[in-house]
Design a protein around this motif. Structure first.
Motif, short mmCIF file in Angstrom:
data_model
loop_
_atom_site.label_atom_id
_atom_site.label_comp_id
_atom_site.label_asym_id
_atom_site.label_seq_id
_atom_site.Cartn_x
_atom_site.Cartn_y
_atom_site.Cartn_z
N UNK A 113 4.45 7.46 3.54
CA UNK A 113 3.05 7.02 3.59
C UNK A 113 2.82 6.29 4.92
N UNK A 114 1.70 6.56 5.60
CA UNK A 114 1.47 5.90 6.89
C UNK A 114 1.50 4.37 6.80
N UNK A 115 1.19 3.80 5.62
CA UNK A 115 1.21 2.34 5.48
C UNK A 115 2.61 1.77 5.65
N UNK A 116 3.64 2.54 5.32
CA UNK A 116 5.01 2.01 5.33
C UNK A 116 5.42 1.53 6.72
N UNK A 117 4.89 2.20 7.76
CA UNK A 117 5.31 1.81 9.11
C UNK A 117 4.77 0.44 9.51
N UNK A 118 3.81 -0.11 8.75
CA UNK A 118 3.31 -1.44 9.05
C UNK A 118 4.08 -2.55 8.35
N UNK A 119 5.07 -2.18 7.52
CA UNK A 119 5.83 -3.23 6.83
C UNK A 119 6.56 -4.09 7.87
N UNK B 251 0.82 -1.21 0.00
CA UNK B 251 0.00 0.00 0.00
C UNK B 251 0.85 1.27 0.00
N UNK B 252 2.01 1.22 0.67
CA UNK B 252 2.88 2.41 0.71
C UNK B 252 3.30 2.80 -0.71
N UNK B 253 3.59 1.81 -1.56
CA UNK B 253 3.99 2.11 -2.95
C UNK B 253 2.75 2.40 -3.80
N UNK B 254 1.67 1.65 -3.59
CA UNK B 254 0.48 1.81 -4.44
C UNK B 254 -0.15 3.20 -4.30
N UNK B 255 -0.06 3.81 -3.12
CA UNK B 255 -0.67 5.14 -2.96
C UNK B 255 -0.02 6.20 -3.86
N UNK B 256 1.32 6.41 -3.80
CA UNK B 256 1.88 7.40 -4.73
C UNK B 256 1.76 6.99 -6.20
N UNK B 257 1.81 5.70 -6.50
CA UNK B 257 1.62 5.29 -7.90
C UNK B 257 0.23 5.73 -8.38
N UNK B 258 -0.77 5.52 -7.54
CA UNK B 258 -2.14 5.94 -7.91
C UNK B 258 -2.25 7.45 -8.05
N UNK B 259 -1.54 8.18 -7.17
CA UNK B 259 -1.60 9.65 -7.25
C UNK B 259 -0.99 10.16 -8.54
N UNK B 260 0.16 9.60 -8.93
CA UNK B 260 0.89 10.13 -10.09
C UNK B 260 0.40 9.57 -11.41
N UNK B 261 -0.07 8.31 -11.41
CA UNK B 261 -0.43 7.68 -12.69
C UNK B 261 -1.92 7.38 -12.80
N UNK B 262 -2.71 7.75 -11.77
CA UNK B 262 -4.15 7.53 -11.76
C UNK B 262 -4.53 6.08 -12.08
#
Ligand code: FE2
Length: 391
Positions: free
Chosen positions: A357-363, A266-277
């Motif tokens: 991203x807040x999700x990263x801390x759950x890795x 999710x940490x990676x998917x969030x910025x990918x979604x923001x930049x590439x929709x």
């Protein structure tokens, strides 16, 4: 023996589950104290029969259908204008994850005086909100993935910074959820697959997140078992109501479990979604094996438990990874982010934003921007071996 696919559940909120229960929408609104609901839905559902009959069943309701995928603050602002202009006293959030998130945030913001970004999910920022200004929500999911119907947050894109921000407040939890699997039978196979894997990733990342939370772990394991069993059936035959009912429950279970935390996917998917929709569920589905492989050494025991719960033919991390790869292939999920239109030219920014991203801390293991950038680049190119044993 077939089971009656109907129940009234009371955690994490009130859920009325079962085929046909959308007929109880007006009753749900009155129980939630809503007399003039604003129905918030996705642009694509505005003219659908399910929205038309929902509006027909509600007195003094109005429709706001201006929500798009990856909803942005301008969608929330437009929804707020409709809410205040119509003198509403609650929201029916009806649709996929975007409509549910936007509807919840509109209800949350309806009585606030501070700007939206003051309520980002950072520390105790949620205590800035005036709880008496939060309107009640009845949630009606039409996909089985996000689980936003049982979540206390909404993900909204900040168009100025191009970042997805998580807006959080405990009272953003919908008062009542109508979980009617008949509303999901028309979902196309590709959307069923992508949203279903999103639900799986919620369960998986929650289960692998560090920390003491046996309640979340138990919900996550059963959620994964249901998805393993029913997602292929729901994809093969969209009208399989038993498969749809279990998938809808599993989606709510995923979001219930991830109160514990999420992780690198999710940490990676969030910025990918923001930049590439890109579609959120599809993005997660592509990224999953890359992050799993990166985390391999720290999740060996947990993935072995999952492999046993799913009763996979091969056990341990490798057995579990083999099944993930096979499921992805069977459901038509591409292997690389390049195949869904994502390029590596924003790799450094995506690494940096994933790290905060807040999700990263759950890795399961700490990850920094450089490592997340490396995982992202491997996922763009489809080079799974490039992240192997890196964790
Ligand atoms: Fe997700």
């Amino acid at each position: 023996m077939s089971m009656v696919l109907r129940g009234n559940w009371n955690y994490p909120t009130t859920i009325w589950a079962g085929p046909g229960r959308i007929a109880e929408l007006a009753e749900a609104c009155s129980r939630a104290g809503i007399t003039r609901p604003l129905v918030v839905t996705d642009e694509g559902l505005v003219d659908s029969p399910m929205i038309k009959s929902a509006l027909a069943s509600l007195k003094d309701a109005a429709l706001f259908g201006g929500v798009r995928g990856n909803p942005a603050s301008r969608h929330v602002q437009a929804g707020l204008r409709a809410y205040r202009g119509g003198g509403h006293d609650g929201v029916v959030a009806f649709g996929g994850g975007s409509a549910l998130d936007a509807g919840k945030v509109v209800a949350f913001m309806s009585g606030q005086t501070r700007p939206l970004w003051d309520f980002e999910d950072i520390g105790d920022w949620w205590t800035r909100a005036d709880p008496t200004g939060i309107a009640p929500v009845v949630a009606v999911p039409t996909t089985s993935g996000t689980g936003s119907e049982v979540g206390r947050a909404g993900v909204i894109l900040n168009e100025e910074t191009h970042q997805k921000k998580i807006i959080f407040h405990p009272q953003m939890m919908p008062r009542i959820v109508i979980a009617d699997p008949e509303l999901t039978v028309g979902l196309p196979r590709a959307v069923t697959a992508a949203t279903g894997i999103d639900a799986f990733v919620h369960c998986f990342e929650a289960y692998c997140a560090p920390g003491f939370h046996p309640l979340a772990d138990g919900v996550a394991l059963e959620g994964m078992r249901l998805i393993h069993r029913y997602l292929p059936r729901a994809c093969a035959n969209g009208k399989d109501i038993e498969a749809r009912a279990h998938m809808l429950a599993a989606a709510s279970m995923g979001a219930t479990a991830f109160q514990k935390g999420l992780g690198g996917v999710h940490a990676i998917a969030h910025p990918v979604g923001s930049w590439f929709n890109t579609h959120h569920g599809l993005t997660n589905a592509v990224i999953l094996p890359y992050v799993m492989t990166f985390n391999r050494n720290s999740i060996a025991d947990k993935t072995d438990v999952i492999a046993r719960v799913l009763d996979l033919p091969a056990r341990g991390f490798d057995g579990f990874l083999a099944w993930v790869m096979e499921m992805r292939r069977e459901l038509g999920i591409p292997h690389s982010l390049a195949e869904i239109g994502v390029s590596a030219d924003k790799a450094a920014i995506i690494g940096r934003e994933a790290a905060i991203d807040p999700s990263a801390s759950g890795n399961p293991i700490p990850v920094d921007a450089a490592q997340l950038e490396r995982i992202f680049r491997a996922a763009v190119d489809g080079r799974l071996g490039a992240v192997d044993s890196a964790g």
